[in-house]
Design a protein around this motif. Structure first.
Motif, short mmCIF file in Angstrom:
data_model
loop_
_atom_site.label_atom_id
_atom_site.label_comp_id
_atom_site.label_asym_id
_atom_site.label_seq_id
_atom_site.Cartn_x
_atom_site.Cartn_y
_atom_site.Cartn_z
N PRO A 3 8.13 -0.18 0.00
CA PRO A 3 9.23 -0.92 0.63
C PRO A 3 9.77 -2.09 -0.21
N ILE A 4 8.88 -2.76 -0.95
CA ILE A 4 9.35 -3.90 -1.78
C ILE A 4 10.27 -3.37 -2.88
N ARG A 7 13.60 -2.20 -1.34
CA ARG A 7 14.51 -3.27 -0.95
C ARG A 7 15.15 -3.92 -2.19
N ASP A 56 17.42 -13.30 -2.25
CA ASP A 56 17.16 -12.77 -0.91
C ASP A 56 15.68 -12.44 -0.71
N GLU A 57 14.84 -12.87 -1.63
CA GLU A 57 13.42 -12.51 -1.53
C GLU A 57 12.68 -13.51 -0.65
N ARG A 58 11.66 -13.04 0.02
CA ARG A 58 10.86 -13.90 0.90
C ARG A 58 9.38 -13.71 0.54
N ALA A 60 6.91 -15.75 0.80
CA ALA A 60 5.93 -16.24 1.80
C ALA A 60 5.63 -15.13 2.81
N PHE A 61 6.64 -14.37 3.16
CA PHE A 61 6.47 -13.25 4.09
C PHE A 61 5.63 -12.15 3.43
N LEU A 62 5.96 -11.84 2.18
CA LEU A 62 5.21 -10.78 1.48
C LEU A 62 3.73 -11.16 1.37
N ARG A 63 3.47 -12.46 1.22
CA ARG A 63 2.07 -12.87 1.05
C ARG A 63 1.26 -12.68 2.32
N THR A 64 1.92 -12.59 3.47
CA THR A 64 1.16 -12.36 4.72
C THR A 64 0.75 -10.88 4.83
N LEU A 65 1.32 -10.03 3.98
CA LEU A 65 1.03 -8.59 4.05
C LEU A 65 -0.09 -8.23 3.07
N GLU A 212 3.11 -22.16 -6.07
CA GLU A 212 3.60 -22.07 -4.70
C GLU A 212 5.10 -22.34 -4.62
N GLN B 52 -3.24 -17.50 1.73
CA GLN B 52 -1.80 -17.67 1.49
C GLN B 52 -1.52 -18.66 0.38
N LYS B 75 -6.55 -8.67 3.80
CA LYS B 75 -5.30 -8.95 4.53
C LYS B 75 -4.95 -7.83 5.49
N TYR B 80 -2.00 -12.90 10.40
CA TYR B 80 -1.71 -14.31 10.14
C TYR B 80 -0.33 -14.68 10.67
N THR B 86 8.64 -16.74 7.99
CA THR B 86 9.87 -16.38 7.27
C THR B 86 9.96 -14.86 7.20
N PHE B 87 11.18 -14.37 7.29
CA PHE B 87 11.45 -12.93 7.20
C PHE B 87 12.74 -12.77 6.40
N TYR B 88 13.09 -11.52 6.12
CA TYR B 88 14.38 -11.27 5.49
C TYR B 88 15.46 -11.52 6.55
N TRP B 95 13.92 -3.25 11.45
CA TRP B 95 13.79 -3.03 10.00
C TRP B 95 12.52 -3.73 9.49
N PHE B 99 9.45 -2.13 7.53
CA PHE B 99 9.09 -2.63 6.21
C PHE B 99 7.58 -2.86 6.10
N TYR B 103 2.20 -0.84 4.90
CA TYR B 103 1.16 -1.63 4.24
C TYR B 103 -0.12 -1.74 5.07
N PHE B 104 -0.01 -1.51 6.38
CA PHE B 104 -1.20 -1.66 7.23
C PHE B 104 -1.77 -0.29 7.59
#
Lengths: 215, 290
Positions: A3-4, A7, A56-58, A60-65, A212, B52, B75, B80, B86-88, B95, B99, B103-104
């Motif tokens: 997905p990364i 996108r 448009d990248e996030r 911080a969100f990706l790091r939660t995955l 960071e 994080q 993870k 968490y 934050t999201f897109y 979506w 996305f 991953y899970f």
């Protein structure tokens, strides 16, 4: 498809498509100056794609995955590499197609390879800088680099048309010298650029994990 | 004791703030609460515990493993919720779920949509059009939908209305009671989270100033109501957060077991009455002391 990757690829595909649609036709129809000028836009387009993708990248969100930093870095670098390789392939194909007309030649091949490799390494370095300093800090630098790139191309085009004897970059002695064996010199240059690219990718993994600023 | 989460001498420096020398352990199947004022370091600590943010010193181990060795695996087992998710922005809630799903390994799509329904979040809405509370709910729905063994939730009730806050607290309690899930929460307010937390940590200025089992803590801390003049001055001087009222006064003590015998006569006369202290009272006293 990851997905990364999916996108982010949107920006690279859009960029490559607009580059080819807007510029590609000049390579098929115009004289040798098109082969001098159009490849120069390639680094600008690649840097634009990277900038748009990062805006448009996030992270911080990706790091939660459950996605480790090396996977994210690899995805981003794969896109830069694939985009550069795609554009180089098409530029090379058009150059070869027009060699028969006498519009392009062996030095053109070396020249566009050099420009594409500069674009590849610049985009990779820009990507690492975004991770190190954050997109907000890097945005003016990236936009500035894009503007400077465009102005340089325009300036070079004007100078080619208006100044007698202005040297074409594809006619520089070093390019001529490398053009004696364009495929061998191209391969060596590509190998060197890929080494630099790989070094930047490894640096990117380290920097992304410890910084960071991009989160 | 089966430890799920462990931190040893965790230290992280920012320009104007440092998290210093944090060591802690969280037991499997428990609810651990980190409380403290704004800027105490709760979010930084939770970020470090959730992998994080890098730390300058110390180590975090989750399920016995370090993030450096097994980030992806860990993870996958952690849900968490950051303080400010934050999201897109230009993508829809739906979506976002598509996305994250690949991953899970234990992604529960149906469960995710049930939670969205519970939270009244429209899956077709773009993230940029969600309120702060709805973004929090989206983050909670994502964290609760992949079979996480450990939930690390930073101010999970912030922005939630009273009905959804109550639902969330009950849900967290039920999840811990039913199975192996462990919950770590942080908040600057004790707003409901103190009810469900079993172990309490108080943080202030980047340090843990107190860690105690909640039952022990609340049996030690009492609010003493007394008629003026009914308490020996030496005992009155030991009370904190003293409130003077027209018909009597009250103050807090963290030494209730020691004072109980000394006040037995006063209790019997009805001049002095102990009352359970709230966690907020204790928090405020500790901050003042610190």
């Amino acid at each position: 498809m990851d997905p990364i990757l999916r996108r982010s690829s949107f920006y690279y595909v859009t960029s490559a498509a607009t580059y080819l649609v807007i510029m590609g036709r000049y390579l098929l129809t115009r004289d040798w100056t098109a082969f001098e000028i159009i490849p120069m836009f390639m680094p600008v387009w690649l840097l634009s794609a990277m900038t748009a993708s990062e805006s448009d990248e996030r992270y911080a969100f990706l790091r939660t995955l459950p996605v480790p930093d090396p996977t994210v870095v690899r995805a981003k670098f794969e896109l830069v590499l694939a985009s550069a390789a795609f554009q180089w392939t098409l530029l090379t194909a058009v150059t070869l197609a027009r060699t028969g007309d006498g519009v392009a030649g062996r030095s053109t091949l070396v020249y566009l390879t050099l420009v594409c490799l500069v674009g590849l390494v610049s985009a990779a370095a820009g990507q690492v800088a975004v991770w190190r300093f954050g997109f907000s800090a890097m945005k003016p630098v990236l936009i500035g680099a894009i503007v400077v790139g465009i102005l340089t191309v325009i300036g070079h085009l004007i100078s080619l048309r208006k100044v007698d004897g202005w040297p074409a970059l594809s006619g520089l002695p070093v390019v001529d010298w490398l053009a004696r064996a364009p495929w061998i010199s191209g391969a060596v240059l590509a190998a060197l650029a890929l080494l630099a690219f790989r070094g930047l990718m490894r640096m990117g993994v380290r920097i992304k994990a410890s910084s960071e600023a991009h989160l | 004791m089966d430890t799920v989460l462990e931190a040893r001498t965790l230290t992280k420096h920012y320009e104007h703030f440092s998290l210093r020398d944090i060591s802690l352990e969280v037991r499997r199947g428990s609810i651990a609460g980190f409380f403290g004022p704004n800027g105490a370091g709760k979010s930084t600590l939770l970020k470090a515990l959730a992998g994080q943010t890098p730390v300058q010193q110390g180590a975090v181990r989750v399920f016995g493993q370090a993030y450096a060795d097994a980030e992806q695996e860990l993870k996958n087992r952690i849900g968490y919720v950051p303080q400010e998710p934050t999201f897109y922005q230009d993508k829809t809630v739906e979506w976002t779920a598509r996305f994250v799903a690949p991953y899970f390994s234990r992604w529960d799509g149906a469960g995710f949509y049930r939670l969205l329904d519970q939270f009244k979040v429209n899956p077709l809405k773009k993230v940029r059009h969600l309120s702060g509370g709805q973004k929090k709910m989206l983050s909670l729905a994502l964290a609760l939908s992949h079979g996480a063994d450990l939930l690390i939730l930073d101010e999970p009730t912030a922005g939630l209305d009273v009905v959804r806050r109550r639902w969330l607290l009950d849900e967290l309690r039920a999840r811990v009671a039913e199975g192996d899930q462990t919950v770590v929460v942080a908040s600057h307010i004790t707003d409901g989270l103190d009810e469900i937390a079993e172990e309490i940590w108080f943080l202030d200025e980047g340090r843990i100033v107190m860690h105690e089992d909640k039952d022990d803590l609340l049996s030690r801390w009492k609010r003493i109501h007394f008629r003026d003049g009914a308490l020996p001055q030496a005992i009155e001087d030991r009370l904190v957060r003293l409130r003077r009222m027209p018909f009597g006064s009250s103050g807090l003590t963290g030494e209730y077991p020691e004072l109980r015998d000394a006040l037995a006569d006063a209790f019997a006369r009805g001049d002095v009455k102990p009352e359970n202290a709230s966690l907020e009272d204790v928090l405020l006293s500790l901050i003042k002391e610190a």
